[in-house]
Design a protein around this motif. Structure first.
Motif, PDB file in Angstrom:
ATOM      1  N   ARG A  34       0.861  -1.190   0.000  1.00 43.10           N
ATOM      2  CA  ARG A  34       0.000   0.000   0.000  1.00 43.10           C
ATOM      3  C   ARG A  34       0.895   1.236   0.000  1.00 43.10           C
ATOM      4  O   ARG A  34       1.990   1.216   0.561  1.00 43.10           O
ATOM      5  CB  ARG A  34      -0.887  -0.011   1.250  1.00 43.10           C
ATOM      6  N   PHE A  52       2.052   0.444  15.146  1.00 43.46           N
ATOM      7  CA  PHE A  52       1.419  -0.599  14.328  1.00 43.46           C
ATOM      8  C   PHE A  52       1.905  -1.964  14.807  1.00 43.46           C
ATOM      9  O   PHE A  52       3.105  -2.158  15.004  1.00 43.46           O
ATOM     10  CB  PHE A  52       1.798  -0.439  12.855  1.00 43.46           C
ATOM     11  N   GLN A  55       2.338  -3.374  10.625  1.00 42.42           N
ATOM     12  CA  GLN A  55       2.769  -2.510   9.512  1.00 42.42           C
ATOM     13  C   GLN A  55       4.209  -2.057   9.668  1.00 42.42           C
ATOM     14  O   GLN A  55       4.602  -1.464  10.660  1.00 42.42           O
ATOM     15  CB  GLN A  55       1.870  -1.265   9.420  1.00 42.42           C
ATOM     16  N   ARG A  56       4.991  -2.365   8.641  1.00 42.57           N
ATOM     17  CA  ARG A  56       6.334  -1.794   8.519  1.00 42.57           C
ATOM     18  C   ARG A  56       6.235  -0.778   7.398  1.00 42.57           C
ATOM     19  O   ARG A  56       5.410  -0.913   6.494  1.00 42.57           O
ATOM     20  CB  ARG A  56       7.342  -2.890   8.190  1.00 42.57           C
ATOM     21  N   GLU A  57       7.075   0.226   7.443  1.00 45.20           N
ATOM     22  CA  GLU A  57       6.874   1.310   6.484  1.00 45.20           C
ATOM     23  C   GLU A  57       8.175   2.005   6.142  1.00 45.20           C
ATOM     24  O   GLU A  57       9.157   1.934   6.887  1.00 45.20           O
ATOM     25  CB  GLU A  57       5.863   2.323   7.040  1.00 45.20           C
ATOM     26  N   ASN A  92       7.619  -2.383  12.498  1.00 43.14           N
ATOM     27  CA  ASN A  92       6.410  -2.467  13.323  1.00 43.14           C
ATOM     28  C   ASN A  92       6.779  -2.362  14.809  1.00 43.14           C
ATOM     29  O   ASN A  92       7.946  -2.473  15.186  1.00 43.14           O
ATOM     30  CB  ASN A  92       5.667  -3.773  13.037  1.00 43.14           C
ATOM     31  N   VAL A 109       4.197   7.418   2.276  1.00 41.74           N
ATOM     32  CA  VAL A 109       4.411   6.257   3.142  1.00 41.74           C
ATOM     33  C   VAL A 109       4.222   4.988   2.319  1.00 41.74           C
ATOM     34  O   VAL A 109       3.146   4.766   1.738  1.00 41.74           O
ATOM     35  CB  VAL A 109       3.438   6.255   4.349  1.00 41.74           C
ATOM     36  N   SER A 111       3.908   1.094   2.627  1.00 45.65           N
ATOM     37  CA  SER A 111       3.501   0.241   3.748  1.00 45.65           C
ATOM     38  C   SER A 111       3.570  -1.239   3.376  1.00 45.65           C
ATOM     39  O   SER A 111       3.267  -1.617   2.233  1.00 45.65           O
ATOM     40  CB  SER A 111       2.071   0.614   4.152  1.00 45.65           C
ATOM     41  N   SER A 112       3.880  -2.054   4.349  1.00 41.97           N
ATOM     42  CA  SER A 112       3.972  -3.508   4.131  1.00 41.97           C
ATOM     43  C   SER A 112       2.603  -4.178   4.216  1.00 41.97           C
ATOM     44  O   SER A 112       2.494  -5.371   3.936  1.00 41.97           O
ATOM     45  CB  SER A 112       4.895  -4.132   5.180  1.00 41.97           C
ATOM     46  N   THR A 113       1.567  -3.431   4.635  1.00 39.95           N
ATOM     47  CA  THR A 113       0.245  -4.040   4.821  1.00 39.95           C
ATOM     48  C   THR A 113      -0.838  -3.216   4.120  1.00 39.95           C
ATOM     49  O   THR A 113      -0.672  -2.019   3.890  1.00 39.95           O
ATOM     50  CB  THR A 113      -0.148  -4.098   6.315  1.00 39.95           C
ATOM     51  N   TYR A 115      -4.542  -1.442   4.548  1.00 37.11           N
ATOM     52  CA  TYR A 115      -5.087  -0.721   5.703  1.00 37.11           C
ATOM     53  C   TYR A 115      -5.908  -1.660   6.573  1.00 37.11           C
ATOM     54  O   TYR A 115      -6.763  -2.393   6.097  1.00 37.11           O
ATOM     55  CB  TYR A 115      -5.962   0.460   5.248  1.00 37.11           C
TER      56      TYR A 115
END
Ligand code: TYD
Length: 132
Positions: A34, A52, A55-57, A92, A109, A111-113, A115
């Motif tokens: 994302r 989070f 979520q890693r970002e 995260n 951003v 994102s690894s996930t 929303y």
């Protein structure tokens, strides 16, 4: 520096027509699921203020500048982002917020996930309990 946060230099292709920067999946420690961006932030406002679970970002300042403040439960550190060829990797389970947005700042951003509202930890006390 709070555990595992790190700066990632992105390629910058410069010629007389201007600059170009790119990011590919293998430059960062997660698969991008994302992308979102934060912009038109009124002076003095803060964003984030949560952790989070998953979520890693990677956070990049595409325009202007702002600070990313990261807290691992015991240490807090602030990173000024003001170059569009520089990303801050935030794993995260770190508390983070963004502040000091300049006029026209754009925070990108990666994102690894997808929303997921359940991924957010909004209570700092709970965050500290979980990481303990
Ligand atoms: P939020 O992540 O809480 O913003 P910040 O941490 O910068 O203060 O998101 C604000 C609102 O936007 C919230 O209602 C959820 C929504 N939102 C989405 O629907 N999808 C997304 O990918 C993101 C990041 C937020």
């Amino acid at each position: 520096m709070p555990t595992r946060v790190r700066a990632i230099d992105l390629p910058k292709v410069q010629d007389e027509r201007g600059n170009l920067t790119f990011v590919e999946n293998d430059q960062i420690p997660f698969e991008i699921r994302r992308v979102y961006w934060i912009y038109d932030v009124p002076g003095g406002q803060k964003r984030g203020g949560h952790a989070f679970r998953e979520q890693r970002e990677m956070i990049i300042s595409l325009s202007g500048s702002f600070d990313v403040v990261v807290n691992d439960g015991s240490t807090e550190e602030s990173f000024e982002l003001n170059r569009s060829y520089y990303g801050l990797y935030v794993p995260n389970m770190l508390w983070r917020h963004m502040e000091n947005f300049s006029t026209n700042a754009v925070a990108l951003v990666l994102s690894s996930t997808l929303y997921n509202a359940d991924d957010y930890i909004h209570d700092f006390g709970l965050f500290k309990e979980i990481i303990r």
